[in-house]
Design a protein around this motif. Structure first.
Motif, short mmCIF file in Angstrom:
data_model
loop_
_atom_site.label_atom_id
_atom_site.label_comp_id
_atom_site.label_asym_id
_atom_site.label_seq_id
_atom_site.Cartn_x
_atom_site.Cartn_y
_atom_site.Cartn_z
N GLY A 1 0.79 -1.24 0.00
CA GLY A 1 0.00 0.00 0.00
C GLY A 1 0.81 1.28 0.00
N GLY A 2 0.20 2.29 0.63
CA GLY A 2 0.79 3.63 0.64
C GLY A 2 2.17 3.65 1.26
N ARG B 1 4.66 2.81 -1.45
CA ARG B 1 4.68 3.96 -2.37
C ARG B 1 5.55 5.09 -1.79
NH1 ARG B 1 -0.68 6.47 -1.48
NH2 ARG B 1 0.47 7.55 0.14
N ASP C 1 1.70 -0.34 6.39
CA ASP C 1 0.70 -1.33 5.96
C ASP C 1 1.40 -2.67 5.72
OD1 ASP C 1 -1.25 0.75 5.79
OD2 ASP C 1 -0.50 1.28 3.81
N ALA D 1 -6.71 -6.21 -6.09
CA ALA D 1 -7.98 -5.73 -5.50
C ALA D 1 -7.82 -4.33 -4.92
CB ALA D 1 -8.43 -6.70 -4.41
N ARG D 2 -6.63 -3.75 -5.02
CA ARG D 2 -6.40 -2.41 -4.44
C ARG D 2 -6.84 -1.30 -5.38
NH1 ARG D 2 -3.25 -2.49 0.27
NH2 ARG D 2 -3.00 -4.67 0.86
N ASP D 3 -6.74 -0.06 -4.89
CA ASP D 3 -7.31 1.06 -5.66
C ASP D 3 -6.47 1.51 -6.86
OD1 ASP D 3 -5.40 2.09 -3.91
OD2 ASP D 3 -6.72 3.55 -2.96
N ASN E 1 -0.46 2.29 -5.38
CA ASN E 1 -0.74 1.73 -4.05
C ASN E 1 -0.78 0.20 -4.08
OD1 ASN E 1 -1.04 4.23 -2.93
ND2 ASN E 1 -3.27 4.26 -3.00
N ASP F 1 -15.27 0.03 -4.35
CA ASP F 1 -15.35 0.98 -3.24
C ASP F 1 -15.38 2.41 -3.80
OD1 ASP F 1 -15.19 2.54 -1.03
OD2 ASP F 1 -13.24 1.81 -0.33
N ARG G 1 -13.06 5.48 -3.31
CA ARG G 1 -11.79 5.61 -4.04
C ARG G 1 -11.84 6.76 -5.05
NH1 ARG G 1 -10.87 -0.81 -5.25
NH2 ARG G 1 -9.92 -1.35 -3.25
N ARG H 1 -10.56 9.42 -3.07
CA ARG H 1 -9.15 9.13 -2.78
C ARG H 1 -8.26 9.50 -3.97
NH1 ARG H 1 -7.17 5.66 1.13
NH2 ARG H 1 -5.79 4.60 -0.34
N ARG I 1 -7.72 13.19 -3.85
CA ARG I 1 -6.97 13.57 -2.64
C ARG I 1 -5.50 13.12 -2.75
NH1 ARG I 1 -4.79 10.29 1.52
NH2 ARG I 1 -6.70 9.06 1.64
N GLU J 1 -2.16 15.37 -2.79
CA GLU J 1 -1.08 15.21 -1.81
C GLU J 1 0.27 14.98 -2.48
OE1 GLU J 1 -3.38 13.23 2.03
OE2 GLU J 1 -2.34 11.93 0.63
N ARG K 1 -17.14 9.00 5.92
CA ARG K 1 -15.95 8.68 5.11
C ARG K 1 -15.71 9.80 4.09
NH1 ARG K 1 -16.13 3.11 2.30
NH2 ARG K 1 -13.85 3.19 2.33
N LYS L 1 -9.12 15.78 4.36
CA LYS L 1 -7.74 15.45 4.00
C LYS L 1 -7.33 16.20 2.75
CE LYS L 1 -7.37 10.76 5.84
NZ LYS L 1 -7.28 9.35 5.45
#
Ligand code: CTP
Length: 474
Positions: free
Chosen positions: A22-23, A26, A38, A96-98, A102, A148, A151, A154, A157, A161, A188, A195
């Protein structure tokens, strides 16, 4: 420090295969060691989490039982999220991640031995390292936002960032799936928006969200804003004006030291002070975005001119409702409502032929510690009407008033909230009064007269009360 800790963690969890994901991966490749680590494993993470917490002197708890996510919090602020693979294998987990950036993994035991960018040991089935170097946010799959919808937010965002861009096909998926945002809990959504607002220069992504119709999905109130006062503000109407004011506020917030050199330190501390867990400036940005939300409901042609009488009152009520919808705390709702309500006051004050100390004192008294926030929001609003090159040169009465009030607030506190010369008991005793609203009224009046320099000691205060409240005292 991080690599030593990772080595330790790896030794504790041995022989279970555990991966950094994950992050965290990264950011590690980008040269930032995040304190949020993570981890993913094919094993049941609960026992591993307990072992880790016990050996490192932290606490372990379950974050999400269904998805098998456990958190280990260390006393030094570092925390691990240890999760069971989302799928039968590590690769399935990553798919399965965004976003591709990530969706990279590193075997924990390798991470402590090699250095970024971890050539040969990095597990990167979706091309995350390429997208990282090209500063690109790319959805891992076409299902990413359907799996999801949060995302969607996300994407903007994280792009803000990291200073990345969302690639076109991902932006198309965002637009395709935006209606699914309705299914996401408002809490959420609120967290993601806050953020985003924490990023110093979030306007480019916010504008992109607006152009993609995302903000309209979250904030239906923006639609009538877009249609209102187009002849005045141009295409995009009041909404366009609000985004412009938001951009100027970000510029002001990013330059407080240069703009207000005499009180830079306390002013910066003020905007950075946490309000319900986020720096105050994120709430100020939200207030700026909503400062004219009351305009569509109040727009009226009067004498050939488009007027918005009382839009600040209507807007304050709407702001509070919107914040309630997103489950903001009552403190955040009250503050934002108060700022929206007051956003016209500095401008009105600045156009008075004489700005009295009394009027300034009343502004501070009514706004309390939201006074500086209201001044900054109001200044950004005002500057949308000033040509770009002339902004923040302290030439307009509104700009000059803002500077004077900010400096007075921080440098002349005796004029803002003077020390009490006299208390309610003394007033009651001296004038044989019983408790009641009159005492409060007298105290407020005394404070005001003290702030504007009419009185400066208890003796003067008593004579002043005798004279001013003659009729009520008898
Ligand atoms: N993740 C995801 N979908 C989400 C949330 C998270 O796929 N809706 C995955 C991503 O791989 C993400 C990782 O879980 O990198 C960890 O989530 P989180 O800690 O929330 O995100 P980070 O990317 O680490 O960044 P931030 O803490 O700023 O959210």
């Amino acid at each position: 420090m991080t690599f030593d800790l990772l080595k330790k963690v790896s030794a504790i969890l041995k022989p279970t295969p555990v991966y950094l994901v994950g992050g965290f991966v990264r950011d590690l490749i980008r040269g930032h060691a995040s304190p949020d680590i993570d981890l993913a494993t094919s094993q049941n993470p609960m026992r591993l989490a307990e072992r880790l917490a016990k050996t490192l002197g932290g606490t372990a708890f379950t974050l999400d039982e269904e998805r098998g996510i456990n958190r280990i919090q260390l006393p030094n602020g570092i925390r691990f999220d240890l999760a069971r693979f989302k799928g039968p294998t590590l690769e399935q987990d990553l798919l399965a991640r965004d976003f591709t950036v990530n969706a990279m993994a590193l075997p924990l035991d390798e991470a402590s031995r090699v250095t970024p960018p971890f050539a040969n040991v990095l597990i990167d089935p979706t091309g995350g390292i390429r997208d990282l170097s090209q500063k690109t946010i790319r959805a891992v799959s076409k299902r990413s936002f359907r799996d999801d919808p949060l995302r969607i937010l996300r994407a903007f965002r994280i792009a803000a960032e990291l200073g990345f861009s969302i690639e076109p096909a991902t932006l198309r998926l965002v637009k395709r799936d935006k209606a699914l945002l309705k299914k996401i809990s408002k809490e959420r959504i609120r967290e993601e928006l806050l953020k985003l607002f924490c990023v110093k220069s979030s306007l480019p992504q916010l504008e992109l969200m607006s152009r993609a119709g995302i903000l309209q999905e979250l904030l239906p109130e923006s639609k009538p804003m877009e249609r209102t006062a187009r002849t005045y503000y141009g295409k995009g109407g009041v909404w366009k004006h609000s985004l412009e004011a938001f951009e100027i506020l970000e510029e002001i917030l990013g330059n407080l030291g240069r703009l207000f050199p005499r009180c830079a330190k306390p002013l910066i501390a003020y905007v950075e002070e946490p309000i319900s867990g986020y720096p105050r400036y994120s709430l100020l940005k939200l207030s700026e975005l909503l400062h004219d939300v009351g305009k569509p409901k109040t727009a009226k042609m009067i004498g050939g001119r488009l007027r918005f009488f009382e839009h600040e009152d209507v807007g304050a009520r709407m702001t509070k409702k919107i914040l309630e919808r997103f489950r903001f705390s009552s403190e955040e709702r009250d503050r934002a409502g108060r700022i929206v309500q007051a956003h016209m006051r500095p401008g009105n004050l600045a156009t008075q032929p004489m700005i009295t100390d009394r009027a300034i004192f009343r502004f501070f008294r009514d706004l309390d510690d939201d006074a500086m926030g209201a001044l900054l929001v109001s200044l950004a609003d005002h500057l949308t009407y000033v040509p770009v090159r002339q902004r923040l040169k302290w030439k307009t009465p509104h700009e000059r008033l803002t500077k004077k009030m900010v400096e007075r607030y921080f440098l002349e506190s005796e004029k803002v909230s003077p020390k009490k010369l006299i208390d309610g008991n003394t007033i009651m005793k001296t004038f044989s009064l019983s408790p009641g609203p009159l005492i409060g009224e007298i105290l407020r009046a005394v404070q005001e007269s003290q702030a504007i320099g009419e009185i400066s000691n208890p003796g003067q205060a008593l004579s002043w009360i005798k004279k001013k409240f003659k009729a009520q005292l008898k």
